[in-house]
Design an enzyme around this catalytic site. Structure first.
Site, PDB file in Angstrom:
ATOM      1  N   GLN A  86       1.137  -1.216  -0.076  1.00  0.00           N
ATOM      2  CA  GLN A  86       0.175  -0.149   0.273  1.00  0.00           C
ATOM      3  C   GLN A  86       1.029   1.345   0.186  1.00  0.00           C
ATOM      4  OE1 GLN A  86      -2.092   2.668   3.182  1.00  0.00           O
ATOM      5  NE2 GLN A  86      -2.940   0.837   3.288  1.00  0.00           N
ATOM      6  N   GLU A 116       0.914   8.035   1.345  1.00  0.00           N
ATOM      7  CA  GLU A 116       1.044   9.454   1.387  1.00  0.00           C
ATOM      8  C   GLU A 116       0.895  10.391   1.462  1.00  0.00           C
ATOM      9  OE1 GLU A 116       4.440  10.026   0.963  1.00  0.00           O
ATOM     10  OE2 GLU A 116       5.764   8.799   0.481  1.00  0.00           O
ATOM     11  N   ASN A 132      -3.321   3.935  -1.120  1.00  0.00           N
ATOM     12  CA  ASN A 132      -3.812   5.043   0.483  1.00  0.00           C
ATOM     13  C   ASN A 132      -5.139   6.375   0.157  1.00  0.00           C
ATOM     14  OD1 ASN A 132      -4.502   6.707   3.066  1.00  0.00           O
ATOM     15  ND2 ASN A 132      -4.670   4.801   3.636  1.00  0.00           N
ATOM     16  N   ASP A 171     -12.496   8.880   5.145  1.00  0.00           N
ATOM     17  CA  ASP A 171     -12.490   8.852   3.498  1.00  0.00           C
ATOM     18  C   ASP A 171     -13.378   8.753   2.497  1.00  0.00           C
ATOM     19  OD1 ASP A 171      -9.272   9.612   4.324  1.00  0.00           O
ATOM     20  OD2 ASP A 171      -9.081   7.466   3.803  1.00  0.00           O
ATOM     21  N   SER A 199     -10.198   1.245   7.556  1.00  0.00           N
ATOM     22  CA  SER A 199      -9.858   0.874   8.420  1.00  0.00           C
ATOM     23  C   SER A 199     -10.819   0.392   9.640  1.00  0.00           C
ATOM     24  CB  SER A 199      -8.875   1.747   9.039  1.00  0.00           C
ATOM     25  OG  SER A 199      -7.965   1.718   8.261  1.00  0.00           O
ATOM     26  N   THR A 255       1.849   3.067  18.289  1.00  0.00           N
ATOM     27  CA  THR A 255       2.754   3.246  16.478  1.00  0.00           C
ATOM     28  C   THR A 255       3.125   4.341  17.032  1.00  0.00           C
ATOM     29  OG1 THR A 255       3.805   3.111  14.395  1.00  0.00           O
ATOM     30  CG2 THR A 255       0.880   3.507  15.234  1.00  0.00           C
ATOM     31  N   LYS A 269      -2.772 -18.224  36.094  1.00  0.00           N
ATOM     32  CA  LYS A 269      -4.150 -19.215  37.588  1.00  0.00           C
ATOM     33  C   LYS A 269      -4.882 -17.770  38.914  1.00  0.00           C
ATOM     34  CE  LYS A 269      -1.794 -19.394  40.990  1.00  0.00           C
ATOM     35  NZ  LYS A 269      -3.393 -18.558  42.124  1.00  0.00           N
ATOM     36  N   CYS A 319       1.062 -18.618  45.883  1.00  0.00           N
ATOM     37  CA  CYS A 319       1.832 -18.329  45.129  1.00  0.00           C
ATOM     38  C   CYS A 319       2.413 -19.425  44.928  1.00  0.00           C
ATOM     39  CB  CYS A 319       2.306 -17.187  45.745  1.00  0.00           C
ATOM     40  SG  CYS A 319       1.428 -15.844  45.789  1.00  0.00           S
TER      41      CYS A 319
END
Length: 525
Positions: free
Chosen positions: A38, A41, A70, A90, A109, A135, A360, A438
């Site tokens: 893809q 820009e 895109n 979009d 998306s 990201t 657990k 534990c």
């Protein structure tokens, strides 16, 4: 067009290393195994974007790899792209469909279940689910989903031909976790992953793409990030489980696996002594700087958040990632997860960062983890008797978390998402000493480590175990502790909880296969 979405490159020229040519990077990535590209820009004028897409289309055509554009439907039309990808703000899919030639692929998306449903009704051919991880390549206007929330979105696609690609922060170090964790309860998995920086920032894009492609092939061939989830028909019976427990006991002291434990500060000594008593070896370390080295030498990891601090949390994050990379079992004990917002947030981050082999907890902890309010908790303790239907509850939770779930209490339940083992050994004194849960985690980790080690070794003559069976490893750890507790509590020198724990260590060390075979009480549901 029939597109292989498995390794989906989203370009980003701004990420290129100094002096690296974009078209050279694109071609090398295709040579390394990228299956679809893809071109993204967001800041270019039309003429420059058009030129980039034209040249990119020519390169992709040489490798018979589809090119998507895109957002810009006009650019896709101009270069004869194989498809477009549009965001929620979009051009609507219905309008794009009217403008584009027949069979043009259109993706969109999605960040939540409602957006997936809308994508289906709008006629999308595929969806990009994200951002799965944080990201830096794109400013996010919606929350990070997290691996464990992808499954609910995939489930919406059941019965359709719409494909799904995960996107957002995906790199080689978290790719296997992404693939393994992003599966619905109905076993609907991803069709691919979209990668940006791992390839675009590389000085050797061919090598970077090939490495990612190899991880994808490993997952597709059935290799697992861990050994917990049952993917084959389950042939266990009560008798076969008892035989396997005995077999593991015999092998434990021969192999003596090394167990790394990041655990409750209150019970470090008890946990270490318990580990030694059953025949394994403990190591207690919390510093994030040590985790990579320890993952090379340790056979399993126990993460217990009983005394959670920020430094310990960072160690837990790193330790889990390193052990996942080595395909070694992780036992997770979310102690008191429902007590504070910090614990809830930390547990969510941990389970979205690495894959647990076993989770657990008591009824209160597992209820909080699952997001239900059926069981109350007070600190680390459950309030009330537990679930109305514990068998169904833990089976569903095991499917959701894609690991073994162990529900501890007066009666213990263990599930791999298919079978549920009901364990009826134990003694009330276990509930009257600090850290019994534990040390149960320590025992589980030791036996899961042994099961994992067996999966890598040649069969031993005396061994008829199901190799790599973390389900039975979990059952073994719980039952052997509980049987030892019954024997210890009956001793003449045990007068109450204070004298019980030393006797418990003795009986753990002295347990014999014959005694275990005679006393174990396990049923399957």
């Amino acid at each position: 067009m029939d597109i292989d979405f498995s390794l989906y490159l989203v370009t980003g020229r701004e990420l290129l290393p100094p002096g690296k040519d974009f078209y050279e990077t694109l071609e090398q990535a295709l040579q390394g195994g990228v299956t679809v590209v893809q071109i993204r820009e967001k800041s270019l004028d039309t003429a420059e974007f058009l030129e980039i897409c034209q040249r990119s289309k020519s390169i992709c055509d040489r490798y018979n790899v589809p090119l998507l554009v895109n957002d810009r439907v006009d650019i896709a039309l101009a270069v004869g792209a194989n498809g477009v990808h549009v965001g929620q703000t979009d051009m609507p899919i219905a309008i794009a469909r009217k403008l584009l030639p027949p069979n043009t692929v259109i993706g969109t998306s999605c960040n939540n279940v409602e957006e997936v449903k809308k994508a289906l009704s709008d006629g999308a051919d595929y969806i990009g689910i994200g951002a799965v991880w944080a990201t830096k390549t794109k400013t996010l206007d919606k929350p990070v989903i997290g691996v464990r929330n992808v499954g609910a979105m995939l489930e919406v696609l059941d019965g359709t031909s719409v494909q799904a690609v995960a996107i957002g922060g995906i790199k080689s170090k978290n790719l296997l976790r992404t693939l393994y964790g992003s599966v619905s309860r109905t076993n609907h998995s991803l069709d691919g992953v979209a990668v940006v920086s791992e390839i675009m920032t590389s000085d050797n894009p061919k090598e970077a793409a090939a490495y990612l492609r190899n991880i994808l092939r490993e997952f597709q061939s059935g290799s697992s990030i861990q050994l917990g989830l049952c993917t084959q028909p389950n042939t266990h019976t009560s008798e076969s489980i008892t035989r396997e427990i005995v077999g593991l006991m015999v092998l434990m002291k021969k192999i003596s696996p090394l167990i790394h434990q990041i655990t409750n500060n209150v019970v470090i000594a008890q946990s270490a002594n318990t580990t030694i008593s059953i025949g394994a070896s403990p190591i207690m370390a919390t510093s994030a700087q040590e985790m990579s080295d320890l993952s090379h030498i340790c056979d399993a990891l126990l993460v217990n958040i009983g005394t959670l601090t920020q430094d310990a949390y960072l160690g837990m994050l790193e330790a889990g990632v390193c052990m996942n990379a080595k395909r070694k079992p992780i036992v997770f004990d979310p102690v008191g997860v429902g007590a504070t917002a910090f614990r809830k947030s930390a547990v969510d981050d941990l389970l979205n960062t690495w894959q647990a082999s076993v989770i657990k907890g008591n009824a209160g902890e597992l209820a909080a983890l699952s997001g239900i309010t059926e069981v109350e908790s007070k600190g680390v303790d459950s309030v009330g008797t537990g679930f109305k239907d514990p068998v169904t509850f833990i089976r569903n939770l095991a499917k959701r978390e894609r690991c073994i779930i162990a529900l501890t209490g007066k009666t213990d339940y263990v599930s791999d998402g298919k079978s549920v083992a009901i364990l009826k050994n134990g003694h009330q004194y276990l509930g009257e000493i600090t850290g019994s849960g534990c040390i149960t985690g320590s025992c589980i980790a030791a036996y899961c480590a042994l099961a994992s080690r067996l999966s890598e070794s040649k069969p031993l003559k005396e061994d008829k175990l199901v190799r790599g069976d973390v389900f039975v490893g979990t059952i073994s750890g719980i039952l052997l502790l509980n049987v030892a507790a019954e024997i210890a509590a009956a001793r003449d020198d045990v007068r109450g909880p204070g004298t019980f724990f030393p006797a418990l260590l003795d009986e753990l060390a002295n347990l014999t296969p014959q005694v275990v075979s005679e006393r174990v009480r396990v049923e399957l549901a």
